[in-house]
Scaffold this motif. Structure first.
Motif, mmCIF file in Angstrom:
data_model
loop_
_atom_site.group_PDB
_atom_site.id
_atom_site.type_symbol
_atom_site.label_atom_id
_atom_site.label_comp_id
_atom_site.label_asym_id
_atom_site.label_seq_id
_atom_site.Cartn_x
_atom_site.Cartn_y
_atom_site.Cartn_z
ATOM 1 N N ARG A 125 0.844 -1.189 0.000
ATOM 2 C CA ARG A 125 0.000 0.000 0.000
ATOM 3 C C ARG A 125 0.884 1.245 0.000
ATOM 4 N NH1 ARG A 125 -3.105 -3.349 -0.983
ATOM 5 N NH2 ARG A 125 -5.224 -3.698 -0.186
ATOM 6 N N ASP A 148 -2.801 5.310 3.057
ATOM 7 C CA ASP A 148 -3.888 4.399 2.692
ATOM 8 C C ASP A 148 -4.440 3.677 3.915
ATOM 9 O OD1 ASP A 148 -3.634 5.107 0.086
ATOM 10 O OD2 ASP A 148 -2.626 3.275 -0.571
ATOM 11 N N ARG A 178 3.070 7.549 -5.482
ATOM 12 C CA ARG A 178 1.774 7.057 -5.954
ATOM 13 C C ARG A 178 1.541 7.520 -7.387
ATOM 14 N NH1 ARG A 178 -2.871 5.929 -2.963
ATOM 15 N NH2 ARG A 178 -1.922 6.958 -1.151
#
Length: 217
Positions: A27, A31, A130
């Motif tokens: 992750r 998150d 990300r």
């Protein structure tokens, strides 16, 4: 005691898995992750827990969180644990992940003798890494006017297209009618030219027959 139990659980019966679930989870920072560890029917009434693996030479649990009785959810900090006995599953949720949360964890079940446990590796990547989110259909529709406004090509509105459509159809029909008329006229002209050529040929033949009789007289 828990140290010896975990060591024993890692050494004996390596092919027997009383707990099943994800072995690795990845992750991004910030998150929320929710995972499920399923267990066998005979472990339904046993006490379940979640802990982080610690120790270098000898594994041990740190920050152990126990599931509440009768399916009650237990929350400590950014971690909650819930034992769903109807579905034979231990559900663990971690909110607002940080880079420090990365590591190895155990889903565990207490029982007489060595505990049953499942080792899970959690990887947490920086939020800056990300990938950018793709625009959904609504965002794409909202952004399309802004993108098209900078284009040099003029846009034709839908009402204008509806107005031009019958005109284009009429022009197509007129063009087809004109083409048919031109083809008919061309065929007629060729027919008349062929008839004129045959008439001239017949006249030449007739004159050629008259010439001997004229000389004979």
């Amino acid at each position: 005691m828990r140290l010896l139990v975990l060591i024993w659980g890692c050494l004996v019966l390596p092919g027997y898995e009383a707990l099943e679930g994800p072995k690795e989870i990845s992750r991004f920072e910030g998150d929320t992750v929710s995972l499920r560890c399923t267990y066998r029917e005979e472990l339904r009434d046993h006490r379940k827990y979640w802990c982080r693996k610690g120790g270098l030479l000898f594994p041990r649990c740190s920050g152990t969180i126990y599931a509440g009785k009768e399916g009650q959810e237990t929350t400590e900090g950014r971690v909650s644990i819930h034992d769903n006995r109807q579905e034979l599953s231990l559900i663990v949720t971690l909110w607002n992940l940080t880079l420090q949360d990365a590591g190895k964890y155990w889903c565990g079940v207490e029982k007489r003798g060595p505990d049953e446990s499942l080792l899970i590796s959690l990887f947490v990547f920086p939020g800056s890494s990300r990938p950018p989110k793709q625009l959904d259909s609504t965002s794409a529709e909202d952004a399309s006017p802004a993108l098209s406004s900078g284009s040099s090509k003029p846009r034709v509105s839908i009402p204008m297209v509806r107005i031009l459509a019958p005109v284009l159809v009429l022009l197509s029909l007129l063009s087809a009618a004109g083409l048919i008329a031109f083809s008919s006229h061309l065929l007629l002209w060729r027919k008349e030219a062929r008839q004129d050529m045959e008439t001239q040929r017949n006249e030449k033949v007739y004159l050629s027959h008259l010439a001997p009789s004229f000389h004979a007289s």
